[in-house]
Design a protein around this motif. Structure first.
Motif, PDB file in Angstrom:
ATOM      1  N   PRO A  11       0.801  -1.234   0.000  1.00  9.61           N
ATOM      2  CA  PRO A  11       0.000   0.000   0.000  1.00  9.61           C
ATOM      3  C   PRO A  11       0.826   1.272   0.000  1.00  9.61           C
ATOM      4  CG  PRO A  11      -0.820  -1.571   1.623  1.00  9.61           C
ATOM      5  CD  PRO A  11       0.500  -2.082   1.160  1.00  9.61           C
ATOM      6  N   ALA A  12       2.119   1.184   0.293  1.00  9.56           N
ATOM      7  CA  ALA A  12       2.965   2.369   0.318  1.00  9.56           C
ATOM      8  C   ALA A  12       3.467   2.763  -1.061  1.00  9.56           C
ATOM      9  CB  ALA A  12       4.162   2.142   1.244  1.00  9.56           C
ATOM     10  N   VAL A  13       3.213   1.938  -2.064  1.00 11.42           N
ATOM     11  CA  VAL A  13       3.674   2.218  -3.425  1.00 11.42           C
ATOM     12  C   VAL A  13       2.553   2.892  -4.206  1.00 11.42           C
ATOM     13  CG1 VAL A  13       4.489   1.216  -5.591  1.00 11.42           C
ATOM     14  CG2 VAL A  13       5.316   0.329  -3.401  1.00 11.42           C
ATOM     15  N   GLY A  14       2.882   4.006  -4.837  1.00 15.08           N
ATOM     16  CA  GLY A  14       1.883   4.758  -5.582  1.00 15.08           C
ATOM     17  C   GLY A  14       1.545   4.135  -6.918  1.00 15.08           C
ATOM     18  N   PRO A  15       0.535   4.662  -7.571  1.00 16.66           N
ATOM     19  CA  PRO A  15       0.162   4.182  -8.907  1.00 16.66           C
ATOM     20  C   PRO A  15       1.222   4.557  -9.931  1.00 16.66           C
ATOM     21  CG  PRO A  15      -1.038   6.170  -8.378  1.00 16.66           C
ATOM     22  CD  PRO A  15      -0.299   5.799  -7.128  1.00 16.66           C
ATOM     23  N   LEU A  16       1.214   3.862 -11.042  1.00 15.61           N
ATOM     24  CA  LEU A  16       2.167   4.173 -12.112  1.00 15.61           C
ATOM     25  C   LEU A  16       1.746   5.437 -12.839  1.00 15.61           C
ATOM     26  CD1 LEU A  16       2.897   0.693 -13.742  1.00 15.61           C
ATOM     27  CD2 LEU A  16       4.190   1.870 -11.947  1.00 15.61           C
ATOM     28  N   GLY A  17       2.702   6.317 -13.075  1.00 15.26           N
ATOM     29  CA  GLY A  17       2.462   7.468 -13.910  1.00 15.26           C
ATOM     30  C   GLY A  17       2.763   7.163 -15.367  1.00 15.26           C
ATOM     31  N   ALA A  18       2.675   8.158 -16.201  1.00 16.25           N
ATOM     32  CA  ALA A  18       2.872   7.960 -17.634  1.00 16.25           C
ATOM     33  C   ALA A  18       4.288   7.499 -17.956  1.00 16.25           C
ATOM     34  CB  ALA A  18       2.557   9.253 -18.385  1.00 16.25           C
TER      35      ALA A  18
ATOM     36  N   VAL B  16       6.655   4.564 -13.902  1.00 19.79           N
ATOM     37  CA  VAL B  16       7.230   4.345 -12.572  1.00 19.79           C
ATOM     38  C   VAL B  16       6.215   4.815 -11.536  1.00 19.79           C
ATOM     39  CG1 VAL B  16       9.568   4.617 -13.453  1.00 19.79           C
ATOM     40  CG2 VAL B  16       8.393   6.598 -12.469  1.00 19.79           C
ATOM     41  N   PRO B  17       6.273   4.274 -10.309  1.00 21.41           N
ATOM     42  CA  PRO B  17       5.298   4.674  -9.286  1.00 21.41           C
ATOM     43  C   PRO B  17       5.432   6.149  -8.915  1.00 21.41           C
ATOM     44  CG  PRO B  17       6.377   2.611  -8.680  1.00 21.41           C
ATOM     45  CD  PRO B  17       7.136   3.170  -9.849  1.00 21.41           C
TER      46      PRO B  17
ATOM     47  N   ARG C 295       6.009  14.622  -4.373  1.00 17.81           N
ATOM     48  CA  ARG C 295       7.260  14.757  -5.116  1.00 17.81           C
ATOM     49  C   ARG C 295       7.133  14.355  -6.585  1.00 17.81           C
ATOM     50  NH1 ARG C 295      10.996  18.065  -2.481  1.00 17.81           N
ATOM     51  NH2 ARG C 295      10.468  17.927  -0.269  1.00 17.81           N
ATOM     52  N   SER C 296       5.930  13.999  -7.031  1.00 14.59           N
ATOM     53  CA  SER C 296       5.690  13.688  -8.442  1.00 14.59           C
ATOM     54  C   SER C 296       4.705  14.704  -9.007  1.00 14.59           C
ATOM     55  CB  SER C 296       5.098  12.285  -8.608  1.00 14.59           C
ATOM     56  OG  SER C 296       6.001  11.284  -8.208  1.00 14.59           O
ATOM     57  N   ILE C 297       4.923  15.081 -10.250  1.00 17.34           N
ATOM     58  CA  ILE C 297       3.971  15.948 -10.940  1.00 17.34           C
ATOM     59  C   ILE C 297       3.683  15.384 -12.324  1.00 17.34           C
ATOM     60  CG2 ILE C 297       4.616  18.064  -9.716  1.00 17.34           C
ATOM     61  CD1 ILE C 297       6.213  18.865 -12.262  1.00 17.34           C
ATOM     62  N   ALA C 298       2.553  15.798 -12.869  1.00 20.86           N
ATOM     63  CA  ALA C 298       2.228  15.556 -14.267  1.00 20.86           C
ATOM     64  C   ALA C 298       2.548  16.818 -15.050  1.00 20.86           C
ATOM     65  CB  ALA C 298       0.755  15.199 -14.412  1.00 20.86           C
ATOM     66  N   VAL C 299       3.066  16.645 -16.246  1.00 17.10           N
ATOM     67  CA  VAL C 299       3.483  17.756 -17.095  1.00 17.10           C
ATOM     68  C   VAL C 299       3.053  17.477 -18.532  1.00 17.10           C
ATOM     69  CG1 VAL C 299       5.486  18.332 -15.660  1.00 17.10           C
ATOM     70  CG2 VAL C 299       5.736  16.667 -17.530  1.00 17.10           C
ATOM     71  N   ASP C 300       3.257  18.454 -19.378  1.00 17.56           N
ATOM     72  CA  ASP C 300       3.144  18.251 -20.815  1.00 17.56           C
ATOM     73  C   ASP C 300       4.507  17.753 -21.292  1.00 17.56           C
ATOM     74  OD1 ASP C 300       3.016  18.437 -23.586  1.00 17.56           O
ATOM     75  OD2 ASP C 300       1.928  20.337 -23.568  1.00 17.56           O
ATOM     76  N   PRO C 301       4.630  16.509 -21.721  1.00 25.56           N
ATOM     77  CA  PRO C 301       5.947  15.992 -22.100  1.00 25.56           C
ATOM     78  C   PRO C 301       6.547  16.692 -23.310  1.00 25.56           C
ATOM     79  CG  PRO C 301       4.215  14.423 -22.649  1.00 25.56           C
ATOM     80  CD  PRO C 301       3.571  15.498 -21.832  1.00 25.56           C
ATOM     81  N   ARG C 302       5.764  17.470 -24.032  1.00 23.91           N
ATOM     82  CA  ARG C 302       6.337  18.271 -25.112  1.00 23.91           C
ATOM     83  C   ARG C 302       7.146  19.446 -24.560  1.00 23.91           C
ATOM     84  NH1 ARG C 302       1.760  20.704 -28.157  1.00 23.91           N
ATOM     85  NH2 ARG C 302       1.188  21.140 -25.978  1.00 23.91           N
ATOM     86  N   ALA C 303       6.859  19.799 -23.302  1.00 23.56           N
ATOM     87  CA  ALA C 303       7.561  20.906 -22.652  1.00 23.56           C
ATOM     88  C   ALA C 303       8.641  20.419 -21.702  1.00 23.56           C
ATOM     89  CB  ALA C 303       6.563  21.791 -21.897  1.00 23.56           C
ATOM     90  N   VAL C 304       8.343  19.330 -20.972  1.00 22.47           N
ATOM     91  CA  VAL C 304       9.259  18.796 -19.961  1.00 22.47           C
ATOM     92  C   VAL C 304       9.289  17.277 -20.101  1.00 22.47           C
ATOM     93  CG1 VAL C 304       9.765  18.594 -17.504  1.00 22.47           C
ATOM     94  CG2 VAL C 304       8.722  20.697 -18.388  1.00 22.47           C
ATOM     95  N   PRO C 305      10.407  16.676 -20.450  1.00 22.77           N
ATOM     96  CA  PRO C 305      10.465  15.218 -20.600  1.00 22.77           C
ATOM     97  C   PRO C 305      10.238  14.512 -19.258  1.00 22.77           C
ATOM     98  CG  PRO C 305      12.330  16.257 -21.692  1.00 22.77           C
ATOM     99  CD  PRO C 305      11.670  17.323 -20.866  1.00 22.77           C
TER     100      PRO C 305
END
Length: 394
Positions: free
Chosen positions: A294-301, A304-305, A310-320
């Motif tokens: 339960p301490a592991v987060g969901p996978l992002g795009a 990786v968890p 400390r995780s954000i979603a971004v536009d990958p065209r702007a920030v890889p």
């Protein structure tokens, strides 16, 4: 598919349309900020002359090289807290990151001082702007919901969460949300695809907007277990924010729009909940996954968890994906006619996710996690933002 790759943006973002993660929302209008983000009007120390060198041009952004002194609050953060997220991204490094990731993995006994020294020696800061030079944008928030559910339908648990219909890939766009609830052919296509049942249709919408979630699931034998729902596709219909729909009908103002406000309206207007839900034609499907830790987060795009805070979603065209990002914004506050002074939110995060509402250069969706309070904070987050990326030195 990532936590945000269905409709994502932020809860308020997506639901209030005001944006979902991984996963599910439309473009979010930037509200008129009540207050500039911390550091945006003089709180940062005077910046040293920018380092020599040309900017880096990305498809949706320009990165301008700057001095470390430009990053407001840089010395106050504890970068060790972002280190696990950075190492997780190094499992799938972006182009140009192989040497930096090898160095990061080799760092012995990391603590704040060693991590800060590694960042200074290995990476260089760049201010993120749009191609027209605009440096201020928008940050919203998202989280991983925990919803009570039953494997069996009952009078209490009457709203289904579905796996994708077999014909989804061959029939695009698929039926709208309203048609799924009314057309016999759509109902037949979903027969037997039920993963679980929830008690409140807004719980189902919440999971769909966030793109994933956890279910506290009651099995037919009475046993309870917690499982994860992961995004598995949608009906290829346009996303329409129920928050915007309510704003347009005078339920509340755009500034007041939030997930708590949407839930309060639904409680006061139960006879109109179906109408509100059907205003959004998009419908999201899921797949069930075990949750051994339960301490592991969901996978992002990025695959990786995600790490809360400390995780954000971004536009990958702007920030890889995998790029460390310095945020300069404020913490979300409950709406008030006389809002209190905003508290600075300045910290190192890692770009590990995206969402259909997360578009443009200075745009981020902040992952609040799944602990108590995450829903409230994500639902109210809609703040002005400045951001910097940290990129391996040439």
């Amino acid at each position: 598919m990532s936590l945000k790759q269905s409709l994502v943006a932020a809860m308020v973002g997506a639901l209030a349309a005001c944006s979902t993660p991984v996963s599910q929302a439309p473009a979010t209008p930037v509200p008129t900020p009540r207050e500039a983000p911390a550091g945006a009007s003089g709180s940062a120390p005077p910046a040293a002359p920018a380092p020599a060198g040309p900017p880096i041009e990305r498809e949706a952004a320009r990165w301008q090289p700057v001095s470390w002194r430009e990053l407001p609050g840089w010395q106050a953060d504890a970068p060790l807290h972002a280190w696990p997220a950075l190492l997780a991204s190094c499992a799938r490094p972006a182009p140009g990151w192989a040497a930096a990731c090898a160095s990061a993995k080799a760092l012995a006994s990391p603590d704040d001082a060693r991590v800060r020294a590694w960042l200074d020696a290995t990476l260089a800061p760049y201010r993120v702007t749009a191609h027209d030079g605009t440096a201020q944008g928008l940050i919203t928030g998202y989280f991983e919901p925990l919803v009570a559910a039953s494997r069996l339908r009952s009078k209490r648990y009457a709203h289904a969460l579905y796996a994708p219909p077999h014909e989804l890939a061959q029939h695009k766009p698929w039926y709208t949300r309203a048609e799924i609830g009314s057309l016999p052919v759509a109902r037949a296509a979903l027969a037997g695809r039920e993963i679980a049942w929830v008690a409140d249709p807004l719980d189902a919408l919440l999971l769909q907007v966030q793109g994933s979630g956890r279910l506290l699931l009651t099995e037919p034998d009475g046993r309870k277990q917690t499982v994860r729902l992961a995004y598995a596709g949608h009906n290829d219909q346009p996303y329409r924010s129920v928050g915007r729909w309510l704003v347009e009908r005078g339920a509340f103002t755009l500034e007041q729009a939030s997930w708590p406000a949407i839930k309060a309206w639904a409680r006061a207007n139960p006879q109109r909940v179906g109408e509100m839900l059907n205003a959004n034609p998009r419908y999201v499907f899921f797949r069930e996954q075990p949750l051994p830790d339960p301490a592991v987060g969901p996978l992002g795009a990025q695959g990786v968890p995600l790490t809360p805070g400390r995780s954000i979603a971004v536009d990958p065209r702007a920030v890889p994906y995998g790029t460390p990002v310095w945020l300069d914004t404020t913490e979300p506050e409950a709406w008030s006619a006389t809002p209190p002074p905003a508290r600075a939110l300045q910290r190192l995060v890692i770009a590990q996710d995206t969402g259909s509402a997360i578009t443009g250069a200075v745009r981020a969706d902040y992952f609040w996690g799944w602990a108590e309070g995450a829903e409230e904070r994500a639902g109210r987050m809609k703040q002005p933002l400045r951001m910097w990326v940290l990129w391996p030195k040439a």
